[in-house]
Design a protein around this motif. Sequence first.
Motif, PDB file in Angstrom:
ATOM      1  N   ILE A  73      59.752  32.426  33.047  1.00  0.00           N
ATOM      2  CA  ILE A  73      58.857  33.747  32.576  1.00  0.00           C
ATOM      3  C   ILE A  73      59.822  35.047  33.486  1.00  0.00           C
ATOM      4  CG2 ILE A  73      56.900  35.013  33.150  1.00  0.00           C
ATOM      5  CD1 ILE A  73      55.063  32.816  33.172  1.00  0.00           C
ATOM      6  N   THR A  74      60.246  35.778  32.435  1.00  0.00           N
ATOM      7  CA  THR A  74      61.154  36.854  33.091  1.00  0.00           C
ATOM      8  C   THR A  74      60.382  38.122  33.205  1.00  0.00           C
ATOM      9  OG1 THR A  74      62.178  37.207  30.684  1.00  0.00           O
ATOM     10  CG2 THR A  74      63.230  35.912  32.182  1.00  0.00           C
ATOM     11  N   ASP A  75      59.388  38.360  32.078  1.00  0.00           N
ATOM     12  CA  ASP A  75      58.750  39.369  32.159  1.00  0.00           C
ATOM     13  C   ASP A  75      57.272  39.185  31.398  1.00  0.00           C
ATOM     14  OD1 ASP A  75      57.867  42.164  32.647  1.00  0.00           O
ATOM     15  OD2 ASP A  75      58.736  42.782  30.738  1.00  0.00           O
ATOM     16  N   LEU A  76      56.361  39.512  32.134  1.00  0.00           N
ATOM     17  CA  LEU A  76      54.901  39.274  31.597  1.00  0.00           C
ATOM     18  C   LEU A  76      54.423  40.780  31.297  1.00  0.00           C
ATOM     19  CD1 LEU A  76      53.054  37.275  30.620  1.00  0.00           C
ATOM     20  CD2 LEU A  76      52.090  37.294  32.869  1.00  0.00           C
ATOM     21  N   ASP A  77      54.100  40.959  29.982  1.00  0.00           N
ATOM     22  CA  ASP A  77      53.465  42.378  29.565  1.00  0.00           C
ATOM     23  C   ASP A  77      52.109  41.990  29.956  1.00  0.00           C
ATOM     24  OD1 ASP A  77      52.701  44.866  29.027  1.00  0.00           O
ATOM     25  OD2 ASP A  77      53.351  44.537  26.899  1.00  0.00           O
ATOM     26  N   THR A  78      51.441  42.365  31.101  1.00  0.00           N
ATOM     27  CA  THR A  78      50.000  42.086  31.418  1.00  0.00           C
ATOM     28  C   THR A  78      49.228  43.389  30.655  1.00  0.00           C
ATOM     29  OG1 THR A  78      50.187  43.440  33.619  1.00  0.00           O
ATOM     30  CG2 THR A  78      50.317  40.860  33.545  1.00  0.00           C
ATOM     31  N   SER A  79      49.754  44.536  30.135  1.00  0.00           N
ATOM     32  CA  SER A  79      48.927  45.262  29.601  1.00  0.00           C
ATOM     33  C   SER A  79      48.571  45.067  28.149  1.00  0.00           C
ATOM     34  CB  SER A  79      49.803  46.968  29.548  1.00  0.00           C
ATOM     35  OG  SER A  79      50.910  46.618  28.625  1.00  0.00           O
ATOM     36  N   SER A  80      49.333  44.249  27.411  1.00  0.00           N
ATOM     37  CA  SER A  80      48.783  43.461  26.086  1.00  0.00           C
ATOM     38  C   SER A  80      47.926  42.477  25.957  1.00  0.00           C
ATOM     39  CB  SER A  80      50.177  43.366  25.490  1.00  0.00           C
ATOM     40  OG  SER A  80      50.820  42.327  25.933  1.00  0.00           O
ATOM     41  N   ILE A  81      47.474  41.743  27.280  1.00  0.00           N
ATOM     42  CA  ILE A  81      46.539  40.928  27.373  1.00  0.00           C
ATOM     43  C   ILE A  81      45.524  41.197  28.347  1.00  0.00           C
ATOM     44  CG2 ILE A  81      48.467  38.997  26.714  1.00  0.00           C
ATOM     45  CD1 ILE A  81      48.537  38.594  29.877  1.00  0.00           C
ATOM     46  N   GLU A  82      44.411  40.144  28.147  1.00  0.00           N
ATOM     47  CA  GLU A  82      43.353  40.311  28.885  1.00  0.00           C
ATOM     48  C   GLU A  82      42.903  39.172  29.435  1.00  0.00           C
ATOM     49  OE1 GLU A  82      38.726  41.551  28.918  1.00  0.00           O
ATOM     50  OE2 GLU A  82      39.960  42.327  27.258  1.00  0.00           O
ATOM     51  N   LEU A  83      42.722  38.787  30.753  1.00  0.00           N
ATOM     52  CA  LEU A  83      42.438  37.444  31.299  1.00  0.00           C
ATOM     53  C   LEU A  83      41.001  37.235  30.921  1.00  0.00           C
ATOM     54  CD1 LEU A  83      43.279  35.155  33.246  1.00  0.00           C
ATOM     55  CD2 LEU A  83      42.315  36.647  35.067  1.00  0.00           C
ATOM     56  N   ILE A  84      40.609  36.066  30.458  1.00  0.00           N
ATOM     57  CA  ILE A  84      39.277  35.867  30.094  1.00  0.00           C
ATOM     58  C   ILE A  84      38.791  34.608  30.687  1.00  0.00           C
ATOM     59  CG2 ILE A  84      39.315  36.862  27.971  1.00  0.00           C
ATOM     60  CD1 ILE A  84      39.731  34.112  26.547  1.00  0.00           C
ATOM     61  N   GLY A  85      39.600  33.874  31.522  1.00  0.00           N
ATOM     62  CA  GLY A  85      39.276  32.696  32.119  1.00  0.00           C
ATOM     63  C   GLY A  85      40.439  31.743  32.502  1.00  0.00           C
ATOM     64  N   TYR A  86      40.138  30.623  33.446  1.00  0.00           N
ATOM     65  CA  TYR A  86      41.035  29.671  33.941  1.00  0.00           C
ATOM     66  C   TYR A  86      40.714  28.331  33.424  1.00  0.00           C
ATOM     67  CZ  TYR A  86      42.805  33.396  36.915  1.00  0.00           C
ATOM     68  OH  TYR A  86      43.292  34.619  37.402  1.00  0.00           O
ATOM     69  N   LYS A  87      41.663  27.554  33.177  1.00  0.00           N
ATOM     70  CA  LYS A  87      41.437  26.060  33.171  1.00  0.00           C
ATOM     71  C   LYS A  87      41.872  25.571  34.227  1.00  0.00           C
ATOM     72  CE  LYS A  87      41.864  26.150  27.798  1.00  0.00           C
ATOM     73  NZ  LYS A  87      42.508  25.395  26.948  1.00  0.00           N
ATOM     74  N   ILE A  88      41.132  24.879  34.800  1.00  0.00           N
ATOM     75  CA  ILE A  88      41.247  24.086  36.082  1.00  0.00           C
ATOM     76  C   ILE A  88      41.537  22.357  35.912  1.00  0.00           C
ATOM     77  CG2 ILE A  88      40.614  23.560  38.346  1.00  0.00           C
ATOM     78  CD1 ILE A  88      39.629  26.441  38.715  1.00  0.00           C
TER      79      ILE A  88
END
Length: 174
Positions: A73-88
């Motif tokens: 992962i060199t760059d993660l554009d968090t402005s284009s995604i929305e966190l909706i959950g976690y898998k554990i």
Amino acid sequence: AVEYNKDGFIESFYLEPRAIIWTKRIWRYVKPNDNNILFGNNKLFSILNENIYNGNITPYQVTDDEFLKELLITDLDTSSIELIGYKIKEDFIFDIDRLVSESRILGICPVVVSKVNQDTLDLYRVYFPQARKYLAQEKIQHSKLPGHIRTMDDVFFYRYFHGQIYKESNIYDR
């Protein structure tokens, strides 16, 4: 008595392989409702991303359930995604020596939705034992929290979160 190690988290007890008489692997989905500590201000997501960028935590491919295939992962554009959950991913274990049944978290996977095309995707997997040191550095305070939960790692160690099981190890892998 429960004691914190030098990195600020409570270590899991050592398990003698012969003492494990029963184990089950489960996968749990954690949603924002009822989990404000994890999702408020994207706190957990920020901790994971920051430590991935700093080289402290290794991200793994989402198709790799055994944490063997690293993900670059060199760059993660968090402005284009929305966190909706976690898998554990976790293991439930019964230890015959201590006569204790316990759960141990093995991995966390952020689940996001694209703001562009509304696609849902698993972002990366993190090997939880590697992340614990950095989660323990994140102090949390909330008036409704029990006194023994002081860090983000404590939230997981004391299982102060809610999630639905969506898969468990069995003959049919369902």
